[in-house]
Scaffold this motif. Structure first.
Motif, short mmCIF file in Angstrom:
data_model
loop_
_atom_site.label_atom_id
_atom_site.label_comp_id
_atom_site.label_asym_id
_atom_site.label_seq_id
_atom_site.Cartn_x
_atom_site.Cartn_y
_atom_site.Cartn_z
N ARG A 316 -2.88 4.18 8.94
CA ARG A 316 -3.36 3.98 7.57
C ARG A 316 -4.59 4.82 7.29
O ARG A 316 -4.74 5.38 6.20
CB ARG A 316 -3.67 2.50 7.35
N HIS A 327 -9.11 -1.16 0.94
CA HIS A 327 -7.69 -1.50 1.00
C HIS A 327 -7.33 -2.52 -0.07
O HIS A 327 -8.06 -3.49 -0.30
CB HIS A 327 -7.36 -2.06 2.38
N ASP A 333 1.78 -1.82 2.12
CA ASP A 333 0.61 -1.83 3.01
C ASP A 333 -0.05 -3.20 2.95
O ASP A 333 -1.13 -3.39 2.35
CB ASP A 333 -0.40 -0.75 2.60
N HIS A 480 4.67 0.39 6.65
CA HIS A 480 4.22 1.18 7.77
C HIS A 480 3.84 0.29 8.95
O HIS A 480 2.69 0.21 9.36
CB HIS A 480 3.03 2.05 7.34
#
Length: 496
Positions: A316, A327, A333, A480
């Motif tokens: 990330r 974030h 994510d 991911h």
């Protein structure tokens, strides 16, 4: 023998003999009576103005009744008093909150000021050493005002010149017992001004039932209990790391399960994924289906899971570099919360030295780099010593539950935390009375806040597994390499 002459006679003394001791008295300036009267009149008027400004309700009621009595007689005054009491009772029953805010707490503050604090102020200050009695005169800190709410009195004080906050913090116990309160907390309002908080009751005395699971998937602050002022305790885990320290039976698991419980809707929505490391194989395993494949109990498996979290973090970071600095949880994510129960077993008591160093390095990497990219750590341990947990200072937010020694309080919360009121070593060891009670210190504030987490029972965990276990048992990842998020910590409405 020497004979003493009165001081007033010394001025008439023409000659002395060796057996006469002369006593000299300081000169006395006689103030005109009119000046004394003006000074006392000014003080009386200023005191009345302060009384009206600070306690308008307590002054208006007796003054108004006195005026009516004088103008219309005793009968009318009694009728008006009865009408006022009836209106007040109706207001209290129909709109309790507004009545207490506008009338009730003001009357209580006036009563406590006059009959508790002002009455006991001089002896408590002198005996505790915060005041001085010199040459027949008392030098006392100035008692400015008292405000009340449903659980405590807050006393505003102006310190004497030359006093320090530490002088008051060291005598907090004297103040509490002097004014008949269970405890006293000292806080700085501004230079030379303090606020002394005296609780009248303890909102955290009774164990709390589990907080209901939220309806909406929210990664904001998670409600897990209650603060000392009765407001909800909302714990932030997104954008920070949390360390929980407490002796056996102190209630650490209430914080772990309370956080998971508050995030269940977000887990189902794909915004949160909780990874669980459970080296004791007792606590988190009870609801392991909530974690899916992200559960590890064997130390080697725990190390592998931490390595995977580090890989996600680094991937990330490569993608976010130059594009964003913080974030935002999404399905692609999600926020990853790594919960470690009894982290000391992995960082200190693990017999395999290589594995122990490997786990410590992974935790240090996550705590130093993870929160900006949506990877957080919530770790619990019993022994807060440096040799047991040498990365404890990498956790911005810390919670100290019941501890065995007073020195351990500062180990967990930082230097000076105990002097500021975090008496974690005084918490009762009886689980039924004080399990889950602790002191929380945030990264943004040095002052610890007393809190209590709600108790999540076995039945509550079984219900969580039954309702939400299927949403996280497939073991698949979204986006991911991770699939979940968590967030938020606040406490009530108090900035402590």
């Amino acid at each position: 023998m020497f004979k003493k002459l009165p001081g007033d006679e010394a001025r008439n003394l023409v000659s002395t003999t060796p057996d006469t001791a002369v006593v000299f008295r300081p000169a006395v300036v006689k103030t005109p009576a009119i000046v004394t009267l003006v000074i006392w009149l000014f003080r009386l008027i200023a005191g009345l103005i302060r009384l009206v400004v600070r306690h308008p309700v307590a002054v208006a009621v007796p003054v108004g009744l006195g005026v009516i009595w004088t103008l219309y007689g005793r009968t009318m005054a009694l009728v008006v008093a009865g009408f006022v009491l009836a209106m007040g009772l109706s207001w209290f029953l129909l709109e309790r909150d507004s009545f207490l805010r506008l009338v009730g707490w003001r009357l209580l503050a006036w009563w406590r000021l006059v009959f508790v604090y002002r009455r006991l102020w001089q002896p408590v200050m002198i005996i505790s050493g915060l005041g001085r009695h010199l040459r027949g005169r008392d030098y006392l800190p100035h008692l400015r005002r008292v405000t009340c709410d449903e659980w405590a009195d807050r006393v505003s004080v102006k310190m004497l010149a030359g006093q320090a906050v530490k002088d008051w913090a060291d005598r907090a116990e004297h103040l509490a017992h002097g004014f008949g309160a269970p405890s006293c907390r000292v806080a700085v309002a501004r230079a030379g001004r303090l606020v002394l908080t005296f609780p009248r009751r303890d909102p955290l005395a009774v164990p709390l039932p589990a907080v209901p699971v939220p309806d909406d998937p929210d990664v904001g602050p998670v409600e897990i209990g209650r603060c000392k002022d009765g407001h909800p305790l909302r714990l932030k885990v997104h954008g920070t790391h949390v360390l929980i320290a407490g002796a056996t039976g102190a209630g650490k698991d209430s914080y772990l399960w309370g956080t998971v419980r508050g995030l269940l809707p977000a887990i189902r929505a794909g915004l949160v994924q909780v990874w669980a490391l459970d080296p004791k194989r007792m606590e988190l395993s009870f609801g392991r289906s909530l974690f899916g494949s992200r559960y590890a109990a064997d130390p080697a498996e725990c190390a592998d899971l931490l390595d995977e979290a580090v890989s996600v973090m680094q991937e990330r970071a490569d993608r976010f570099a130059g594009l964003q600095r913080s974030h935002t949880p999404t399905v692609d994510d999600p926020f990853i919360l790594v919960i470690v129960d009894e982290v000391a077993f992995l960082t200190a008591y693990q017999p395999d030295k290589h594995l122990r160093q490997h786990i410590t390095a992974a935790l240090a990497t996550l705590t130093t780099q993870g929160r900006a990219v949506g990877v957080g750590i919530m770790a619990a341990l019993q022994d807060p010593r440096k040799e047991v947990m040498n990365i404890r200072n990498l956790f911005p937010d810390k919670i100290a539950l019941r501890l065995d020694e007073s020195e351990q309080v500062d180990m967990v919360l930082g230097d000076g935390a105990r002097d500021r009121g975090a008496l974690a070593d005084h918490i009762s060891p009886v689980p039924e009375r004080r399990a889950g009670v602790g002191y929380l210190r945030l990264e943004i504030s040095p002052d610890p806040v007393r809190v209590r987490a709600a108790y999540v029972s076995d039945a509550d965990i079984r219900d969580m597994v039954q309702r939400y276990g299927s949403a996280s048992t497939d073991g698949t990842d979204t986006g991911h390499g991770c699939g979940g998020a968590l967030d938020g910590y606040e406490y009530g409405s108090e900035a402590a």
